[in-house]
Design an enzyme around this catalytic site. Structure first.
Site, PDB file in Angstrom:
ATOM      1  N   LYS A 250       8.632-107.876 -19.764  1.00  0.00           N
ATOM      2  CA  LYS A 250       9.170-108.887 -18.834  1.00  0.00           C
ATOM      3  C   LYS A 250       9.425-108.280 -17.451  1.00  0.00           C
ATOM      4  O   LYS A 250       8.995-108.813 -16.435  1.00  0.00           O
ATOM      5  CB  LYS A 250      10.488-109.481 -19.386  1.00  0.00           C
ATOM      6  CG  LYS A 250      10.360-110.077 -20.789  1.00  0.00           C
ATOM      7  CD  LYS A 250      11.671-110.642 -21.290  1.00  0.00           C
ATOM      8  CE  LYS A 250      12.772-109.635 -21.542  1.00  0.00           C
ATOM      9  NZ  LYS A 250      12.514-108.698 -22.669  1.00  0.00           N
TER      10      LYS A 250
ATOM     11  N   ARG B 174      19.091-116.331 -22.991  1.00  0.00           N
ATOM     12  CA  ARG B 174      18.916-115.654 -24.276  1.00  0.00           C
ATOM     13  C   ARG B 174      19.579-116.396 -25.426  1.00  0.00           C
ATOM     14  O   ARG B 174      19.496-115.943 -26.563  1.00  0.00           O
ATOM     15  CB  ARG B 174      19.560-114.276 -24.190  1.00  0.00           C
ATOM     16  CG  ARG B 174      18.600-113.133 -23.926  1.00  0.00           C
ATOM     17  CD  ARG B 174      19.451-111.916 -23.711  1.00  0.00           C
ATOM     18  NE  ARG B 174      18.805-110.693 -24.062  1.00  0.00           N
ATOM     19  CZ  ARG B 174      18.214-109.891 -23.180  1.00  0.00           C
ATOM     20  NH1 ARG B 174      18.157-110.214 -21.921  1.00  0.00           N
ATOM     21  NH2 ARG B 174      17.692-108.766 -23.583  1.00  0.00           N
TER      22      ARG B 174
ATOM     23  N   ARG C 200       9.843 -95.431 -22.534  1.00  0.00           N
ATOM     24  CA  ARG C 200      10.109 -95.974 -21.195  1.00  0.00           C
ATOM     25  C   ARG C 200      11.004 -95.071 -20.356  1.00  0.00           C
ATOM     26  O   ARG C 200      11.955 -94.481 -20.840  1.00  0.00           O
ATOM     27  CB  ARG C 200      10.783 -97.340 -21.323  1.00  0.00           C
ATOM     28  CG  ARG C 200      11.342 -97.816 -19.975  1.00  0.00           C
ATOM     29  CD  ARG C 200      11.795 -99.229 -19.965  1.00  0.00           C
ATOM     30  NE  ARG C 200      12.778 -99.537 -20.966  1.00  0.00           N
ATOM     31  CZ  ARG C 200      13.179-100.771 -21.236  1.00  0.00           C
ATOM     32  NH1 ARG C 200      12.651-101.784 -20.573  1.00  0.00           N
ATOM     33  NH2 ARG C 200      14.075-100.980 -22.161  1.00  0.00           N
TER      34      ARG C 200
ATOM     35  N   ARG D 214      17.194 -95.331 -20.353  1.00  0.00           N
ATOM     36  CA  ARG D 214      18.339 -96.214 -20.589  1.00  0.00           C
ATOM     37  C   ARG D 214      19.122 -95.821 -21.826  1.00  0.00           C
ATOM     38  O   ARG D 214      18.548 -95.377 -22.817  1.00  0.00           O
ATOM     39  CB  ARG D 214      17.840 -97.659 -20.735  1.00  0.00           C
ATOM     40  CG  ARG D 214      17.876 -98.407 -19.427  1.00  0.00           C
ATOM     41  CD  ARG D 214      17.131 -99.702 -19.463  1.00  0.00           C
ATOM     42  NE  ARG D 214      17.488-100.587 -20.568  1.00  0.00           N
ATOM     43  CZ  ARG D 214      16.980-101.797 -20.723  1.00  0.00           C
ATOM     44  NH1 ARG D 214      16.118-102.266 -19.838  1.00  0.00           N
ATOM     45  NH2 ARG D 214      17.312-102.546 -21.750  1.00  0.00           N
TER      46      ARG D 214
ATOM     47  N   ARG E 105      18.930-104.874 -30.970  1.00  0.00           N
ATOM     48  CA  ARG E 105      18.423-105.785 -29.931  1.00  0.00           C
ATOM     49  C   ARG E 105      17.379-106.723 -30.502  1.00  0.00           C
ATOM     50  O   ARG E 105      17.326-107.905 -30.155  1.00  0.00           O
ATOM     51  CB  ARG E 105      17.827-104.973 -28.764  1.00  0.00           C
ATOM     52  CG  ARG E 105      18.902-104.386 -27.859  1.00  0.00           C
ATOM     53  CD  ARG E 105      18.431-103.160 -27.115  1.00  0.00           C
ATOM     54  NE  ARG E 105      17.427-103.404 -26.100  1.00  0.00           N
ATOM     55  CZ  ARG E 105      16.685-102.435 -25.539  1.00  0.00           C
ATOM     56  NH1 ARG E 105      16.855-101.174 -25.913  1.00  0.00           N
ATOM     57  NH2 ARG E 105      15.807-102.732 -24.620  1.00  0.00           N
TER      58      ARG E 105
END
Ligand code: AP5
Ligand code: ZN
Length: 215
Positions: free
Chosen positions: A13, A87, A126, A160, A171
């Protein structure tokens, strides 16, 4: 044109939102980025949400709806990309009302489909530039020069706190339980468009361009 990018953690996203900002001058509204900003500036709200985010749970509807409302009120035009919001069904209803109050509507909800195996690979590889926000990946999008951001030259490359397998599992659970019902919600409204998020970054961007250009 106002759109939502809907998809599980790691679906791409943020990556696609940045391409749309660059190409079309749209405004990216990422509740994840807003919450991380509040956390790093040490505001009361930031401290309140830090643990919840690190565990991979959702922050309360009240907080995120408040953040989005503030941003929408501050902007006179449109062209919003909602990234990571809404969400929950309550957030989706609130967004509908906020846009209506501004005399605007939602043009498309783009569902990015990626399977769980690929999501784990994406999240665990990431890293992000702490200065300009560019998103990288160890295998699929490394920096040209190790340790230096291609876009701004910063060496502040970060991982992160919630990008570990345990938080990711939480998540994903939150996504399937609370966010995936939005697929049916927007399908019923006729605004849902699905893209294959498993393709390469450029291929996914092309699919999204096609959807937006068809109107
Ligand atoms: P948030 O920041 O929104 O995180 P997320 O939804 O988990 O999404 P990510 O940012 O992890 O993934 P992404 O889809 O943007 O993927 P990316 O482009 O980076 O939320 C974090 C937390 O904040 C939540 O857990 C919650 O606690 C809280 N929160 C936020 N919003 C909330 C809300 N509305 N309500 C309640 N709580 C909220 O890509 C991932 C990696 O893959 C990158 O390395 C990238 O380079 C790579 N990649 C991307 N596309 C491709 C591709 N096509 N092929 C190969 N690699 C790719
Ligand atoms: Zn940078």
């Amino acid at each position: 044109m106002n759109i939502i990018l809907l998809g599980p953690p790691g679906a791409g996203k943020g990556t696609q939102a940045r391409i749309l900002v660059e190409e079309r001058g749209m405004i990216q509204l990422s509740t994840g980025d807003m919450l991380r900003e509040a956390k790093s500036s040490g505001t009361e709200m930031g401290n309140l949400v830090a643990d919840v985010m690190a565990r991979g749970q959702l922050v309360t509807d009240e907080i995120v709806i408040g953040l989005i409302e503030e941003k929408l009120n501050a902007e006179s035009g449109g062209g919003f990309i909602f990234d990571g919001f809404p969400r929950t069904l309550a957030q989706a209803d609130a967004l509908g009302e906020l846009l209506e109050r501004k005399g605007q509507k939602l043009d498309a909800v783009i569902e990015m489909r990626v399977d769980d195996v690929a999501l784990v690979r994406r999240i665990t590889g990431r890293f992000t530039c702490g200065n300009c926000g560019e998103v990288y990946h160890d295998d699929t999008k490394p920096t040209a020069k190790e340790g230096v951001c291609d876009v701004c030259g910063s060496t502040d490359l970060q991982r992160r706190a919630d990008d570990n397998e345990e938080s990711l599992r939480q998540r994903l659970m939150e996504y399937y339980k609370k966010t995936s019902p939005l697929i049916g919600y927007y399908h019923a409204k006729g605004s849902l468009r699905a893209v294959d998020g498993l393709g390469e970054i450029d291929a996914v961007a092309n699919e999204i361009r096609g959807i937006l250009d068809r109107g």
